[in-house]
Enzyme design. Sequence first.
Site, PDB file in Angstrom:
ATOM      1  N   ASP A   1       3.479   8.861  -6.605  1.00 51.82           N
ATOM      2  CA  ASP A   1       3.521   8.992  -5.311  1.00 51.82           C
ATOM      3  C   ASP A   1       5.121   9.109  -5.006  1.00 51.82           C
ATOM      4  O   ASP A   1       5.565   8.556  -4.093  1.00 51.82           O
ATOM      5  CB  ASP A   1       2.794   8.186  -4.260  1.00 51.82           C
ATOM      6  CG  ASP A   1       1.376   8.056  -4.535  1.00 51.82           C
ATOM      7  OD1 ASP A   1       0.940   7.552  -5.558  1.00 51.82           O
ATOM      8  OD2 ASP A   1       0.603   8.547  -3.741  1.00 51.82           O
TER       9      ASP A   1
ATOM     10  N   ASP B   1       0.738  12.891  -6.840  1.00 50.97           N
ATOM     11  CA  ASP B   1       1.608  13.008  -5.745  1.00 50.97           C
ATOM     12  C   ASP B   1       2.891  13.270  -5.992  1.00 50.97           C
ATOM     13  O   ASP B   1       3.737  12.217  -6.199  1.00 50.97           O
ATOM     14  CB  ASP B   1       1.487  12.044  -4.770  1.00 50.97           C
ATOM     15  CG  ASP B   1       0.022  12.197  -3.974  1.00 50.97           C
ATOM     16  OD1 ASP B   1      -0.658  13.257  -4.091  1.00 50.97           O
ATOM     17  OD2 ASP B   1      -0.156  11.403  -3.109  1.00 50.97           O
TER      18      ASP B   1
ATOM     19  N   TYR C   1       5.433  16.163  -2.290  1.00 49.40           N
ATOM     20  CA  TYR C   1       5.338  16.156  -0.929  1.00 49.40           C
ATOM     21  C   TYR C   1       5.668  17.451  -0.267  1.00 49.40           C
ATOM     22  O   TYR C   1       6.101  17.186   1.131  1.00 49.40           O
ATOM     23  CB  TYR C   1       5.724  14.870  -0.244  1.00 49.40           C
ATOM     24  CG  TYR C   1       4.628  13.834  -0.775  1.00 49.40           C
ATOM     25  CD1 TYR C   1       4.943  13.170  -2.058  1.00 49.40           C
ATOM     26  CD2 TYR C   1       3.838  13.112   0.025  1.00 49.40           C
ATOM     27  CE1 TYR C   1       4.195  12.030  -2.345  1.00 49.40           C
ATOM     28  CE2 TYR C   1       3.172  12.043  -0.302  1.00 49.40           C
ATOM     29  CZ  TYR C   1       3.447  11.508  -1.592  1.00 49.40           C
ATOM     30  OH  TYR C   1       2.438  10.528  -1.969  1.00 49.40           O
TER      31      TYR C   1
ATOM     32  N   ASN D   1      -3.572  14.227  -4.411  1.00 52.82           N
ATOM     33  CA  ASN D   1      -4.001  15.096  -3.275  1.00 52.82           C
ATOM     34  C   ASN D   1      -2.989  15.857  -2.583  1.00 52.82           C
ATOM     35  O   ASN D   1      -3.163  17.073  -2.063  1.00 52.82           O
ATOM     36  CB  ASN D   1      -4.681  14.249  -2.039  1.00 52.82           C
ATOM     37  CG  ASN D   1      -3.484  13.179  -1.512  1.00 52.82           C
ATOM     38  OD1 ASN D   1      -3.294  12.367  -2.476  1.00 52.82           O
ATOM     39  ND2 ASN D   1      -3.308  13.085  -0.305  1.00 52.82           N
TER      40      ASN D   1
ATOM     41  N   HIS E   1      -5.717   9.493  -9.553  1.00 54.72           N
ATOM     42  CA  HIS E   1      -4.790   9.418  -8.509  1.00 54.72           C
ATOM     43  C   HIS E   1      -5.310   8.159  -7.298  1.00 54.72           C
ATOM     44  O   HIS E   1      -4.647   7.438  -6.797  1.00 54.72           O
ATOM     45  CB  HIS E   1      -4.583  10.768  -7.647  1.00 54.72           C
ATOM     46  CG  HIS E   1      -3.774  10.553  -6.690  1.00 54.72           C
ATOM     47  ND1 HIS E   1      -2.085  10.153  -6.588  1.00 54.72           N
ATOM     48  CD2 HIS E   1      -3.762  10.701  -5.258  1.00 54.72           C
ATOM     49  CE1 HIS E   1      -1.706  10.289  -5.862  1.00 54.72           C
ATOM     50  NE2 HIS E   1      -2.572  10.529  -4.700  1.00 54.72           N
TER      51      HIS E   1
ATOM     52  N   HIS F   1      -6.480   4.454   2.650  1.00 58.62           N
ATOM     53  CA  HIS F   1      -7.255   5.225   1.527  1.00 58.62           C
ATOM     54  C   HIS F   1      -8.253   4.261   1.071  1.00 58.62           C
ATOM     55  O   HIS F   1      -8.912   4.219   0.032  1.00 58.62           O
ATOM     56  CB  HIS F   1      -6.578   5.701   0.476  1.00 58.62           C
ATOM     57  CG  HIS F   1      -5.365   6.576   0.833  1.00 58.62           C
ATOM     58  ND1 HIS F   1      -5.611   7.781   1.598  1.00 58.62           N
ATOM     59  CD2 HIS F   1      -4.078   6.571   0.829  1.00 58.62           C
ATOM     60  CE1 HIS F   1      -4.529   8.351   1.906  1.00 58.62           C
ATOM     61  NE2 HIS F   1      -3.607   7.484   1.409  1.00 58.62           N
TER      62      HIS F   1
ATOM     63  N   HIS G   1      -1.792   6.699  -4.681  1.00 60.50           N
ATOM     64  CA  HIS G   1      -2.213   7.167  -3.882  1.00 60.50           C
ATOM     65  C   HIS G   1      -1.881   6.098  -2.501  1.00 60.50           C
ATOM     66  O   HIS G   1      -1.751   6.602  -1.504  1.00 60.50           O
ATOM     67  CB  HIS G   1      -3.898   7.367  -3.833  1.00 60.50           C
ATOM     68  CG  HIS G   1      -4.559   8.160  -2.551  1.00 60.50           C
ATOM     69  ND1 HIS G   1      -3.904   9.491  -2.186  1.00 60.50           N
ATOM     70  CD2 HIS G   1      -5.751   8.157  -1.986  1.00 60.50           C
ATOM     71  CE1 HIS G   1      -4.702   9.670  -1.187  1.00 60.50           C
ATOM     72  NE2 HIS G   1      -5.769   8.941  -1.317  1.00 60.50           N
ATOM     73  N   VAL G   2      -2.340   4.952  -2.612  1.00 55.94           N
ATOM     74  CA  VAL G   2      -1.866   3.732  -1.873  1.00 55.94           C
ATOM     75  C   VAL G   2      -0.440   3.609  -1.934  1.00 55.94           C
ATOM     76  O   VAL G   2      -0.122   3.047  -3.096  1.00 55.94           O
ATOM     77  CB  VAL G   2      -2.967   2.377  -2.099  1.00 55.94           C
ATOM     78  CG1 VAL G   2      -2.611   1.685  -0.898  1.00 55.94           C
ATOM     79  CG2 VAL G   2      -4.512   2.940  -1.582  1.00 55.94           C
ATOM     80  N   HIS G   3       0.447   3.500  -1.011  1.00 56.98           N
ATOM     81  CA  HIS G   3       1.991   3.364  -1.133  1.00 56.98           C
ATOM     82  C   HIS G   3       2.075   2.074  -1.192  1.00 56.98           C
ATOM     83  O   HIS G   3       3.030   1.401  -0.202  1.00 56.98           O
ATOM     84  CB  HIS G   3       2.705   4.299  -0.077  1.00 56.98           C
ATOM     85  CG  HIS G   3       2.094   5.630  -0.006  1.00 56.98           C
ATOM     86  ND1 HIS G   3       2.163   6.471   1.022  1.00 56.98           N
ATOM     87  CD2 HIS G   3       1.529   6.297  -1.114  1.00 56.98           C
ATOM     88  CE1 HIS G   3       1.901   7.715   0.527  1.00 56.98           C
ATOM     89  NE2 HIS G   3       1.469   7.592  -0.622  1.00 56.98           N
TER      90      HIS G   3
HETATM   91 FE   LIG Z   1      -2.113  10.510  -2.569  1.00 58.09          FE
END
Ligand SMILES: [Fe+2]
Length: 486
Positions: free
Chosen positions: A187, A216, A219, A253, A338, A348, A375-377
């Site tokens: 990410d 990711d 962006y 995503n 991801h 998420h 995915h989870v930041h």
């Molecule tokens: Fe993501």
Amino acid sequence: MGFLGSPSMASSSSSSSSSSSLSSASLYGAAFLLWVLVLNGAAVCNGGSTSPFVRKVEKSVDMPLDSDVFGVPPGYNAPQQVHITQGDHVGKAVIVSWVTQDEPGSDVVLYWSKNSEEKKEAKGKHLTYKFYNYTSGYIHHCTIRNLKFDTKYYYEVGIGQTVRRFWFVTPPEVGPDVPHTFGLIGDLGQTFDSNSTLTHYEHNPHKGQTLLFVGDLSYADHYPNYDNVRWDTWGRFTERSVAYQPWIWTAGNHEIDLAPEIGEKIPFKPYLCRYHTPNKASGSTSPLWYSIKRASAYIIVLSSYSAYAKYTPQYRWLEEELPKVNRSETPWLIVLMHSPWYNSYNYHYMEGETMRVMYEPWFVKYRVDVVFAGHVHAYERSERVSNIAYNIVNGLCTPVQDQSAPVYITIGDGGNIEGLAINMTEPQPKYSAFREASFGHAIFGIKNRTHAYYSWHRNQDGYAVEGDSLWFYNRYWHPIDESTSA
Ligand SMILES: [Fe+2]
Ligand SMILES: *[C@@H]1O[C@H](CO)[C@@H](O)[C@H](O)[C@H]1NC(C)=O
Ligand SMILES: *[C@@H]1O[C@H](CO)[C@@H](O)[C@H](O)[C@H]1NC(C)=O
Ligand SMILES: *[C@@H]1O[C@H](CO)[C@@H](O)[C@H](O)[C@H]1NC(C)=O
Ligand SMILES: *[C@@H]1O[C@H](CO)[C@@H](O)[C@H](O)[C@H]1NC(C)=O
Ligand SMILES: *[C@@H]1O[C@H](CO)[C@@H](O)[C@H](O)[C@H]1NC(C)=O
């Protein structure tokens, strides 16, 4: 007692604040009793820890288009956005990719090993794509094959016009005790925090040799009309690392780029045009899921956003793939995806659940060592747990400790524009060993068939500081318990 619902008792900040508030001598007994209860709770509940650090929420800001890291290299039609990844199943091939903006130029890569003056030539192909009103530059992909293991190679792109030179080192021949150091970033995006993450990775004294990227990337979809110029800037920003060591790609995503409202109906188009993977070498019909061997590791990359139910191509491929892993040859079995399966942040939440239900029994059966997701930041590491007893009539749906199960690590804290995930589920589930909302990266350093040293590094610290670390013991050769919250 429910494993999932039991309270975390390991927060050192809460126990010290309760004892300091009870300062009167007459309250000593009560404080002592509380302390005993806390200790007991820890023993019974076996909870993990949430870092006491609560980071103040600051929006991550994208670096402006005129930033130094986005600079276009000088010279007519100069190759830019140079990146490499593994090009075959065992590490004897490299895919070199780059973009020329003014005209196609040459598809040739010249390369030579450190000890030889003879330059060899490989010829690739180029393509362009359109996205709404954006037209890409000429995106070149060239696979260099039959390289020697464990050898430094120089390579040049832009032959004929502006030439640029880079280098990489091939991995050692696949074998059970070959050390190799993997970096982990997810990410990433292109904010000032992203730049800090990459800088910390580059300066980490553990010296990552190959980067496992858990999805990711740019962006760009954050911009109006998914402004694909931000794919180009991301390519230029990351070149300083990925032109010199392979990044192993996982789709997230933010790679889907599906925008029917502006006529963009093909999922993953910019990502698939720009980032190639050696999927055919592992019998995969899609670049979105594949495997590689590298040194003593077998790495399986899955796609959280492609069909994975029974009878789908990804399911069938994985079903055939897992039995092929020979732990005598590649002791370390690593999976990248991801969307995490075990995530205790309120972001998420449970998005990975349907894939977990499909594939988790296989991961336990084949004793996967570790699963990395993004995915989870934020950052989170689990204990070894599984949740595979459930069927529609027995109601058994609680994660239990399982020494055949992987450790699940969420490393989606690369620093993108969406900012940190700071809201966690409370209490911390027992399977969650450590969690902290800070940007950073990690290192998975394989030493031999039994031991790997793992460390997570937050951006606020010096390059050598380890925010979380432990020795991993291989699930096939040395499956002893390495849990940290026991
Ligand atoms: Fe993501
Ligand atoms: C694409 O369209 C947007 C508005 O819809 C405009 O701002 C932008 O300049 C256009 N870009 C190109 C390359 O034409
Ligand atoms: C990004 O980080 C590098 C150091 O690794 C630095 O030289 C550069 O100025 C930074 N750029 C921005 C826009 O912060
Ligand atoms: C597994 O790998 C070992 C070591 O390379 C090799 O000797 C053995 O034949 C392999 N087993 C299978 C079933 O391929
Ligand atoms: C954290 O997430 C939960 C669940 O989504 C929500 O109810 C709560 O309001 C959130 N807390 C904060 C401080 O945002
Ligand atoms: C494997 O590496 C670990 C950590 O460096 C070391 O303690 C152990 O002795 C090594 N095992 C062998 C068989 O060399």
